[in-house]
Write an enzyme that holds these catalytic residues in place. Structure first.
Site, PDB file in Angstrom:
ATOM      1  N   SER A  56       0.829  -1.208   0.000  1.00 30.59           N
ATOM      2  CA  SER A  56       0.000   0.000   0.000  1.00 30.59           C
ATOM      3  C   SER A  56       0.866   1.261   0.000  1.00 30.59           C
ATOM      4  O   SER A  56       1.992   1.267   0.505  1.00 30.59           O
ATOM      5  CB  SER A  56      -0.915   0.034   1.221  1.00 30.59           C
ATOM      6  OG  SER A  56      -1.801  -1.047   1.196  1.00 30.59           O
TER       7      SER A  56
HETATM    8  N1  SAH Z   1      -1.464  -4.492   3.768  1.00 30.97           N
HETATM    9  C1  SAH Z   1      -0.694  -4.822   2.591  1.00 30.97           C
HETATM   10  C2  SAH Z   1      -1.451  -4.424   1.349  1.00 30.97           C
HETATM   11  C3  SAH Z   1      -1.423  -5.497   0.323  1.00 30.97           C
HETATM   12  S1  SAH Z   1      -2.581  -5.305  -0.992  1.00 30.97           S
HETATM   13  C4  SAH Z   1       0.675  -4.193   2.636  1.00 30.97           C
HETATM   14  O1  SAH Z   1       0.922  -3.305   3.466  1.00 30.97           O
HETATM   15  O2  SAH Z   1       1.532  -4.586   1.861  1.00 30.97           O
HETATM   16  C5  SAH Z   1      -3.967  -6.236  -0.392  1.00 30.97           C
HETATM   17  C6  SAH Z   1      -3.706  -7.665  -0.032  1.00 30.97           C
HETATM   18  O3  SAH Z   1      -4.979  -8.271   0.256  1.00 30.97           O
HETATM   19  C7  SAH Z   1      -3.079  -8.509  -1.140  1.00 30.97           C
HETATM   20  O4  SAH Z   1      -1.911  -9.115  -0.663  1.00 30.97           O
HETATM   21  C8  SAH Z   1      -4.164  -9.563  -1.458  1.00 30.97           C
HETATM   22  O5  SAH Z   1      -3.631 -10.811  -1.842  1.00 30.97           O
HETATM   23  C9  SAH Z   1      -4.918  -9.622  -0.135  1.00 30.97           C
HETATM   24  N2  SAH Z   1      -6.282 -10.159  -0.242  1.00 30.97           N
HETATM   25  C10 SAH Z   1      -7.168 -10.011  -1.258  1.00 30.97           C
HETATM   26  N3  SAH Z   1      -8.324 -10.631  -0.975  1.00 30.97           N
HETATM   27  C11 SAH Z   1      -8.174 -11.210   0.245  1.00 30.97           C
HETATM   28  C12 SAH Z   1      -9.015 -12.007   1.080  1.00 30.97           C
HETATM   29  N4  SAH Z   1     -10.247 -12.354   0.706  1.00 30.97           N
HETATM   30  N5  SAH Z   1      -8.519 -12.417   2.266  1.00 30.97           N
HETATM   31  C13 SAH Z   1      -7.258 -12.072   2.668  1.00 30.97           C
HETATM   32  N6  SAH Z   1      -6.416 -11.321   1.924  1.00 30.97           N
HETATM   33  C14 SAH Z   1      -6.863 -10.894   0.726  1.00 30.97           C
END
Ligand code: SAH
Length: 202
Positions: A56
């Site tokens: 993010s």
């Molecule tokens: N908080 C993370 C942001 C990653 S982007 C950071 O700081 O890097 C969002 C993430 O949500 C991705 O890794 C994606 O794989 C995950 N995601 C998407 N759908 C999901 C679900 N149903 N359950 C858990 N994780 C999920």
């Protein structure tokens, strides 16, 4: 570079000193594997982290962390561990963090990264739409992917008096929704503006 990032976030309106200090402590360059982006690690941008996902943008991490209004020792659920960056910021805020990731390769990679960096979060692999029942209830919930609607299971796992920050909406743009659950279990929603997230996966 980290200090500059913190100043930039202050300039964009982040005022919560605990959040700014937490961001000032997390080595974001260690959460980016693609060396092509390494020299931009402290820029206010999202970057690819594999599996079609992104770390993010720091402003989004700061904004969501501020909206959480957490205090030390609270138990928080994060949906979407990804790189672990937001998770590390929550750990630096003194929270007991439970985080769940849908993509197994990301879950495994981030699990070893968090261990190496000494962050003690409880990491899970699975569908965060359902929350993490066996670790519930939570004082705070933060979702870091765009949910098609507010997941009912997450509201059920939120303590009375608790607060959730969830980007809601299908398509490119989501609304940042803050949900407050009062002591009688009634939930109130507030809209905190438009943001872009990768979609929540089924
Ligand atoms: N908080 C993370 C942001 C990653 S982007 C950071 O700081 O890097 C969002 C993430 O949500 C991705 O890794 C994606 O794989 C995950 N995601 C998407 N759908 C999901 C679900 N149903 N359950 C858990 N994780 C999920």
């Amino acid at each position: 570079m980290r200090r500059k990032l913190v100043e930039h976030l202050q300039g964009k309106g982040i005022t919560d000193t605990a959040v700014l200090e937490a961001i000032g402590r997390v080595p974001r360059h260690l959460f980016i594997d693609d060396t092509a982006f390494l020299n931009k690690a402290y820029d206010d941008h999202a970057f690819p982290i594999g599996c079609g996902q992104t770390i993010s943008q720091p402003y989004t991490v700061a904004f969501q962390s501020e909206l959480l209004r957490s205090s030390k020792g609270m138990k928080v659920l994060e949906v979407g561990t990804g790189s672990g960056y937001q998770c590390a910021v929550l750990c630096e805020l003194g929270l007991k963090v439970v985080s769940i990731e849908r993509h197994r390769p990301l879950y495994l990679l981030t699990k070893s990264r968090m261990r190496d960096l000494g962050y003690k979060a409880s990491l899970h692999h699975g569908d965060g739409y359902k929350g993490v029942e066996r670790e519930a209830p939570f004082d705070r919930i933060i979702v870091t992917c765009g949910a098609p609607e507010v997941p009912i299971a997450l509201l059920a796992q939120l303590k009375p008096g608790g607060r959730a920050v969830i980007p809601v909406g299908l398509g490119e743009v989501q609304r940042m929704v803050v949900i407050e659950k009062d002591m009688s279990g009634h939930c109130k929603e507030m809209d905190k503006g438009a943001f872009r997230f990768v979609p929540m996966l089924a």
